[in-house]
Design an enzyme around this catalytic site. Structure first.
Site, PDB file in Angstrom:
ATOM      1  N   HIS A  74       0.847  -1.203   0.000  1.00 14.41           N
ATOM      2  CA  HIS A  74       0.000   0.000   0.000  1.00 14.41           C
ATOM      3  C   HIS A  74       0.880   1.249   0.000  1.00 14.41           C
ATOM      4  O   HIS A  74       0.655   2.196   0.759  1.00 14.41           O
ATOM      5  CB  HIS A  74      -0.947  -0.006   1.201  1.00 14.41           C
ATOM      6  CG  HIS A  74      -2.076  -0.983   1.057  1.00 14.41           C
ATOM      7  ND1 HIS A  74      -3.339  -0.621   0.634  1.00 14.41           N
ATOM      8  CD2 HIS A  74      -2.118  -2.326   1.251  1.00 14.41           C
ATOM      9  CE1 HIS A  74      -4.122  -1.693   0.600  1.00 14.41           C
ATOM     10  NE2 HIS A  74      -3.397  -2.735   0.963  1.00 14.41           N
TER      11      HIS A  74
ATOM     12  N   TYR B 159       3.262  -5.893   9.352  1.00 17.90           N
ATOM     13  CA  TYR B 159       3.287  -4.437   9.407  1.00 17.90           C
ATOM     14  C   TYR B 159       4.477  -3.950  10.234  1.00 17.90           C
ATOM     15  O   TYR B 159       5.109  -2.941   9.920  1.00 17.90           O
ATOM     16  CB  TYR B 159       1.999  -3.901  10.035  1.00 17.90           C
ATOM     17  CG  TYR B 159       0.784  -3.913   9.150  1.00 17.90           C
ATOM     18  CD1 TYR B 159       0.583  -4.872   8.168  1.00 17.90           C
ATOM     19  CD2 TYR B 159      -0.213  -2.955   9.310  1.00 17.90           C
ATOM     20  CE1 TYR B 159      -0.547  -4.872   7.374  1.00 17.90           C
ATOM     21  CE2 TYR B 159      -1.352  -2.947   8.528  1.00 17.90           C
ATOM     22  CZ  TYR B 159      -1.512  -3.919   7.561  1.00 17.90           C
ATOM     23  OH  TYR B 159      -2.641  -3.918   6.780  1.00 17.90           O
TER      24      TYR B 159
END
Length: 335
Positions: free
Chosen positions: A54, A324
């Site tokens: 992203h 993440y």
């Protein structure tokens, strides 16, 4: 508005706590967060100081007012009936910062809710009702299948074909994307939490739920002709222009699970007849390019939760947090 340094301790703690998770997950899935992040880097390249997934995105800010009616399901301070500041990020999946806005891939919306007591709630969503992998292994295999061939600089179509044939759990999301053209604006999509979660009320009653954010501007799609003629980059400019004309709102809609509903496979939707209730309003008041903006350095870890909201047993949800953390650590170190 608070700065990154004000919230850094919470992010760091989240990262440190979840970095240990890949070891236990590897025994079940034989996949680690390092493997996934490395695969993303090999497929999309390394863009120093940027997210590994992203990568392309736009920042926004606003507020959320949760309905007190939701407290029958959750004791979370989100549902106090009072405004809660929100930092948002709209994004395109993958590690290519120049991916065209017309690409037939999901769109993402990530939210950080900043509660009065200093605690945070994160929600990371896609505009597809299902995810493209039921396990971390499928997610990793998908990235690997898309690795460019050195001879052509493009993914090998045969490898992608073989991946789809051997990973049926990847098909529901792919079929949805094939049937639905991309939206003309970030504000014309619903965004789905993808995973099942658990809401816990003051009596410690647990309810299995899924959530989505439904746009008041309406869901829209580009026509085939518009898709062909649209510029490479338009989503950011449209969002900025739209917020200059007034606030943008989404209704948070909660779907209530029943015994037997799947909680560990994000590729399977729940039946359409499940009870759905509106439990709050998200308002986005302004948007800006992400460079130097507030959302740029936030690690939107989906396991950052307030009391009253808990994760399900979904292995993809549990894996996202350590992945993440690895990406975030590299960004912090300027890699």
């Amino acid at each position: 508005m608070s700065t990154e340094s004000d919230y850094f301790p919470t992010w760091l703690l989240s990262g440190l706590l979840t970095l240990a998770a890949p070891a236990c997950l590897a025994s079940d899935n034989d996949v680690t967060a390092d493997q996934v992040v490395s695969a993303l880097e090999k497929t999309f390249g390394v863009h120093q100081g940027e997210r590994r997934n992203h990568t392309k995105g736009t920042c926004a800010v606003g507020e959320f007012v949760g309905s007190q009616d939701a407290r029958v399901y959750s004791r979370s301070a989100l549902f106090s009936g009072k405004p809660v500041p929100v930092v948002a990020r709209f994004s395109m999946p993958g590690g290519n910062p120049k991916v065209p806005d017309t690409a037939r891939i999901p769109r993402g919306m990530a939210l950080e809710f900043r509660l009065p007591d200093g605690s945070l709630q994160h929600m990371t969503m896609l505009n597809t009702p299902v995810f493209g992998a039921a396990s971390p292994q499928t997610f990793l295999d998908d990235i690997v299948a898309k690795t460019p061939d050195p001879a052509t600089g493009k993914p090998d179509p045969e490898k992608i074909k073989a991946f789809k044939a051997s990973h049926p759990d990847s098909l529901p999301q792919a079929e949805f994307l094939a049937k639905h053209n991309p939206p003309p604006s970030w504000v014309n999509s619903s965004y789905f939490g993808i995973h099942a979660f658990k809401f816990v009320n003051r009596d410690n009653k647990t309810t299995l739920v899924r959530w989505r954010f439904v746009p008041e501007d309406g869901e829209k799609q580009l026509s085939d002709d518009e898709l062909k003629s649209a510029p490479k980059d338009f989503l950011e400019e449209k969002l900025i222009d739209r917020t200059r004309g007034g606030p943008v709102r989404w209704q948070m809609v909660l779907t209530i699970g029943v015994p037997g509903d799947n909680e560990d496979n994000p590729t399977l939707p729940w039946p359409d007849d499940r009870k759905a209730v509106s439990i709050g309003t998200l308002t986005i008041s302004s948007a800006t390019p992400q460079k130097g903006a507030e959302c740029e350095n936030i690690n939107f870890d989906p396991l950052v939760m307030t009391d009253g909201i808990e994760p399900s047993t979904d292995p993809v949800l549990l894996f996202r947090s350590p992945a993440y953390a690895v990406s975030f650590s590299k960004r912090l170190n300027g890699k």
